[in-house]
Design a protein around this motif. Sequence first.
Motif, PDB file in Angstrom:
ATOM      1  N   ASN A 217       0.982   7.655  -5.232  1.00  0.00           N
ATOM      2  CA  ASN A 217       0.019   8.506  -6.111  1.00  0.00           C
ATOM      3  C   ASN A 217      -0.133   7.435  -7.472  1.00  0.00           C
ATOM      4  N   GLU A 218       0.135   6.312  -7.377  1.00  0.00           N
ATOM      5  CA  GLU A 218      -0.145   5.392  -8.593  1.00  0.00           C
ATOM      6  C   GLU A 218      -1.394   4.650  -8.662  1.00  0.00           C
ATOM      7  N   ILE A 219      -2.328   5.660  -8.666  1.00  0.00           N
ATOM      8  CA  ILE A 219      -3.903   5.632  -8.486  1.00  0.00           C
ATOM      9  C   ILE A 219      -4.355   4.154  -9.464  1.00  0.00           C
ATOM     10  N   SER A 220      -4.006   4.265 -10.698  1.00  0.00           N
ATOM     11  CA  SER A 220      -4.615   3.099 -11.552  1.00  0.00           C
ATOM     12  C   SER A 220      -4.105   1.905 -11.035  1.00  0.00           C
ATOM     13  N   LYS A 221      -2.711   1.641 -10.580  1.00  0.00           N
ATOM     14  CA  LYS A 221      -2.338   0.524 -10.264  1.00  0.00           C
ATOM     15  C   LYS A 221      -2.729  -0.057  -8.935  1.00  0.00           C
ATOM     16  N   ALA A 222      -3.211   1.227  -7.884  1.00  0.00           N
ATOM     17  CA  ALA A 222      -3.730   0.935  -6.767  1.00  0.00           C
ATOM     18  C   ALA A 222      -5.171   0.312  -6.983  1.00  0.00           C
ATOM     19  N   ARG A 223      -5.930   0.769  -7.891  1.00  0.00           N
ATOM     20  CA  ARG A 223      -7.168   0.370  -8.418  1.00  0.00           C
ATOM     21  C   ARG A 223      -6.992  -1.113  -8.586  1.00  0.00           C
ATOM     22  N   ASP A 224      -6.123  -1.582  -9.599  1.00  0.00           N
ATOM     23  CA  ASP A 224      -5.959  -2.899  -9.900  1.00  0.00           C
ATOM     24  C   ASP A 224      -5.776  -3.831  -8.955  1.00  0.00           C
ATOM     25  N   ALA A 225      -4.878  -3.295  -7.843  1.00  0.00           N
ATOM     26  CA  ALA A 225      -4.557  -4.026  -6.760  1.00  0.00           C
ATOM     27  C   ALA A 225      -5.830  -4.557  -5.864  1.00  0.00           C
ATOM     28  N   VAL A 226      -6.379  -3.332  -5.557  1.00  0.00           N
ATOM     29  CA  VAL A 226      -7.503  -3.722  -4.680  1.00  0.00           C
ATOM     30  C   VAL A 226      -8.519  -4.544  -5.514  1.00  0.00           C
ATOM     31  N   THR A 227      -8.602  -4.208  -6.849  1.00  0.00           N
ATOM     32  CA  THR A 227      -9.706  -4.877  -7.343  1.00  0.00           C
ATOM     33  C   THR A 227      -9.498  -6.515  -7.177  1.00  0.00           C
ATOM     34  N   ALA A 228      -8.299  -6.838  -7.533  1.00  0.00           N
ATOM     35  CA  ALA A 228      -7.689  -8.180  -7.300  1.00  0.00           C
ATOM     36  C   ALA A 228      -8.026  -8.692  -5.863  1.00  0.00           C
ATOM     37  N   ALA A 229      -7.757  -7.825  -5.008  1.00  0.00           N
ATOM     38  CA  ALA A 229      -8.030  -8.289  -3.308  1.00  0.00           C
ATOM     39  C   ALA A 229      -9.488  -8.527  -3.247  1.00  0.00           C
ATOM     40  N   GLU A 230     -10.363  -7.729  -4.044  1.00  0.00           N
ATOM     41  CA  GLU A 230     -11.756  -7.805  -3.902  1.00  0.00           C
ATOM     42  C   GLU A 230     -12.236  -9.327  -4.406  1.00  0.00           C
ATOM     43  N   LYS A 231     -11.724  -9.701  -5.409  1.00  0.00           N
ATOM     44  CA  LYS A 231     -11.994 -11.073  -5.940  1.00  0.00           C
ATOM     45  C   LYS A 231     -11.844 -12.046  -5.041  1.00  0.00           C
ATOM     46  N   TYR A 232     -10.793 -12.002  -4.163  1.00  0.00           N
ATOM     47  CA  TYR A 232     -10.773 -13.345  -3.240  1.00  0.00           C
ATOM     48  C   TYR A 232     -11.166 -12.838  -1.710  1.00  0.00           C
ATOM     49  N   ASP A 233     -11.539 -11.711  -1.537  1.00  0.00           N
ATOM     50  CA  ASP A 233     -12.071 -11.481  -0.319  1.00  0.00           C
ATOM     51  C   ASP A 233     -13.210 -10.294  -0.369  1.00  0.00           C
ATOM     52  N   PRO A 234     -13.943 -10.487  -0.833  1.00  0.00           N
ATOM     53  CA  PRO A 234     -15.268  -9.365  -1.248  1.00  0.00           C
ATOM     54  C   PRO A 234     -15.735  -8.692  -0.096  1.00  0.00           C
ATOM     55  N   ASP A 235     -15.969  -9.623   0.891  1.00  0.00           N
ATOM     56  CA  ASP A 235     -16.699  -9.143   2.052  1.00  0.00           C
ATOM     57  C   ASP A 235     -15.864  -8.264   3.002  1.00  0.00           C
ATOM     58  N   SER A 236     -14.553  -7.998   2.902  1.00  0.00           N
ATOM     59  CA  SER A 236     -13.559  -7.284   3.625  1.00  0.00           C
ATOM     60  C   SER A 236     -13.874  -5.816   3.687  1.00  0.00           C
ATOM     61  N   ILE A 237     -14.106  -5.383   4.802  1.00  0.00           N
ATOM     62  CA  ILE A 237     -14.406  -3.788   5.175  1.00  0.00           C
ATOM     63  C   ILE A 237     -13.096  -3.087   4.807  1.00  0.00           C
ATOM     64  N   LEU A 238     -11.909  -3.762   4.824  1.00  0.00           N
ATOM     65  CA  LEU A 238     -10.637  -3.045   4.528  1.00  0.00           C
ATOM     66  C   LEU A 238     -10.386  -2.755   2.930  1.00  0.00           C
ATOM     67  N   THR A 239     -10.974  -3.771   2.221  1.00  0.00           N
ATOM     68  CA  THR A 239     -10.983  -3.615   0.767  1.00  0.00           C
ATOM     69  C   THR A 239     -11.947  -2.512   0.257  1.00  0.00           C
TER      70      THR A 239
END
Length: 270
Positions: A217-239
Amino acid sequence: MRFTTGHEMQAKVLRLLAGVYLNWDCKLYQDKALNAIRLANEENLHPAGLYLKMKILLNCSLPDSVISMAAADMLRYKMVIDVYLSTVKLIMKYERDCVGYEFLKMICNHFESTPDIEKALLLQIELLTRQGKRLLARQKVEDLITGHYTGKPLSDKALNSLHNILWDCASKSFEQKSYSEALDWYNYSLSIYASDYADSNFAKLQRNRASCLLHLNEISKARDAVTAAEKYDPDSILTHFIHFKIAVKENNALEVSWIHLVAATTQNIV
């Protein structure tokens, strides 16, 4: 043995003979097997001979003290570290964990001042995690990472191996619903990523971290992590899916609809 042959060939024949006794009935032919491998090592010392001797001793179900002495004796010979590490794995395979781990500590001391020490330290961490000694394993990981940044940098191969160990530990912790512990393992992996290097694996690591953070339930940190993932793999459906789960957690109906549309569009394109 009646023919005139070189020492190497005689040693090879004796190793083959010892192997026959081992595979036939080691307990019945224990003395013959040990005598053959002793003669082989006297004729021509070879890593295969030392390894086979240990295998014979283990198959004879001899006491730990005998195995320990034989292992320690191996260090008298100038062999490459891989021979010793293979022997440790063999000892562990026969469930002599205490003997194997003590031998591994000897190997670490023996190769302490050489670049090969990283191989022994990585195996040490792997064995500790396999034995469930996670606190000690984490201490060893932290020591290795500290050394990496303070004068004892790990090779690229060692870094890859360490990442694999850390991800395996994290995956097992996640399966056991120990999300905080899984996140710790992933954070160790994150800490040894080069600041100027990232790829699809880096994106996957950040998604895995985001999944752990969501469960915590650390939503803000989860958002930061997935945003970082999106930067390097923007087309991933998992992201996109993790973005969707975050939006659901936050009850953001508008964002849920937008992410659902993006995900559906991405699937159609694929």
